[in-house]
Design an enzyme around this catalytic site. Structure first.
Site, PDB file in Angstrom:
ATOM      1  N   HIS A   6     131.145  63.237  50.387  1.00 17.20           N
ATOM      2  CA  HIS A   6     130.273  64.102  49.585  1.00 17.20           C
ATOM      3  C   HIS A   6     129.540  65.108  50.470  1.00 17.20           C
ATOM      4  CE1 HIS A   6     126.680  64.566  46.703  1.00 17.20           C
ATOM      5  NE2 HIS A   6     127.714  65.183  46.161  1.00 17.20           N
ATOM      6  N   HIS A  47     124.637  73.674  48.645  1.00 17.07           N
ATOM      7  CA  HIS A  47     124.489  72.999  47.350  1.00 17.07           C
ATOM      8  C   HIS A  47     123.471  73.645  46.414  1.00 17.07           C
ATOM      9  CE1 HIS A  47     122.879  70.083  44.458  1.00 17.07           C
ATOM     10  NE2 HIS A  47     124.146  69.745  44.329  1.00 17.07           N
TER      11      HIS A  47
HETATM   12  O1  G3P Z   1     131.182  66.968  42.877  1.00 20.82           O
HETATM   13  C1  G3P Z   1     130.443  65.778  42.830  1.00 20.82           C
HETATM   14  C2  G3P Z   1     128.987  66.058  42.982  1.00 20.82           C
HETATM   15  O2  G3P Z   1     128.817  66.811  44.154  1.00 20.82           O
HETATM   16  C3  G3P Z   1     128.414  66.807  41.808  1.00 20.82           C
HETATM   17  O3  G3P Z   1     127.048  66.961  41.877  1.00 20.82           O
HETATM   18  O4  G3P Z   1     124.939  68.054  42.406  1.00 20.82           O
HETATM   19  O5  G3P Z   1     126.108  66.771  44.183  1.00 20.82           O
HETATM   20  O6  G3P Z   1     127.016  68.959  43.421  1.00 20.82           O
HETATM   21  P1  G3P Z   1     126.247  67.719  43.025  1.00 20.82           P
HETATM   22 MG    MG Z   2     128.867  68.929  44.603  1.00 13.99          MG
END
Ligand code: G3P
Ligand code: MG
Length: 244
Positions: A6, A47
């Site tokens: 992630h 992000h």
């Molecule tokens: O793509 C999975 C996750 O990253 C989605 O949420 O807010 O972490 O981008 P976020």
């Molecule tokens: Mg994401």
């Protein structure tokens, strides 16, 4: 169960930086996820829509110039990378899930992926996702070879039907909302279920028992060591997990 780092490996290095991607690769993550904004002629990997949390800058990312963004510290001296830099670093060694954060990104990202396919990247190593389903629908329209993943945080009345309607490869569900009904419905529709974000070992084990197809984790090493200690899932094992 697929392990997707992630924002790289954000439990170990500043999120969405080249250091974080390199860490995910070093840990053996077969896939990484990054978030992308189109800014001033570049696809920037970050992000939040604002700069304060992850950099020493301030204001909205999309209002800035490329040179302003590049002068910022995104943690431990890292710069905010471009998608091209991330792809160069990965260099076909892992799959990449590109999450589109703003409308109007689909055409551009499609073009970037097409350029890489021309240099013999496997199109199956790309997965484009978004909470904005119009964006991923556009990607599919531009190039039906590119797999799309529909992000969601909730349980719709008709479960994963929206993702099937989109022609998605996968549905990316929040760990807060994932349940057996949703997973079964998605699987009946031939969709993969990837869950964000499984960081605690108990969550990783729970997602595995539920039979999800993959998890996003800030700690890909935890997922991989869990998987290394587990025998492969069998249809019988999954059935009994569902009966728990
Ligand atoms: O793509 C999975 C996750 O990253 C989605 O949420 O807010 O972490 O981008 P976020
Ligand atoms: Mg994401």
């Amino acid at each position: 169960m697929l392990c997707i780092g992630h924002r790289g490996a954000m439990g170990h290095a500043p999120e969405n930086t080249l250091k974080s991607i390199a860490k995910a690769l070093e840990l053996g993550a077969p896939w990484v996820e990054v978030d992308v904004y189109p800014v001033d002629g570049h696809l920037m990997v970050i992000h939040d829509n604002r700069l304060e949390r992850t950099t020493n800058g301030s204001g909205y990312v999309w209002k800035k110039t490329f040179s302003y963004l590049r002068a910022l510290d995104a943690g431990q001296g890292e710069k905010i990378p471009t998608l091209e830099e991330v792809l160069d670093l990965i260099s076909k060694r892992a799959g990449i899930n590109i999450e589109l954060k703003l409308p109007g990104t689909a055409a551009w990202v499609t073009k970037v992926i097409q350029e890489r396919i021309r240099t013999h990247w496997d199109v199956k190593k790309f997965l484009v996702s978004s909470f904005n389903h119009h964006e991923i629908a556009a990607v599919r329209q531009f190039d039906p070879r590119i797999r799309i993943g529909a992000l969601i945080a909730g349980v719709p009345l008709d479960y994963a039907r929206f993702a099937e309607n989109l022609g998605a490869y996968s549905v990316h569900q929040s760990i807060e909302f994932v349940n057996r009904e949703f997973i079964d419905d998605a699987h009946d529709r031939n969709l993969k279920v990837f869950v964000y974000t499984a960081n605690h070992p108990e969550d990783i084990a729970r997602m595995h028992a539920l039979g999800v197809d993959g998890v996003f984790s800030n700690y890909p090493d935890r997922v991989l060591s869990f998987l290394g200690s587990k025998p492969a899932r069998t249809p019988e094992g999954l059935r009994s997990a569902k009966l728990e």
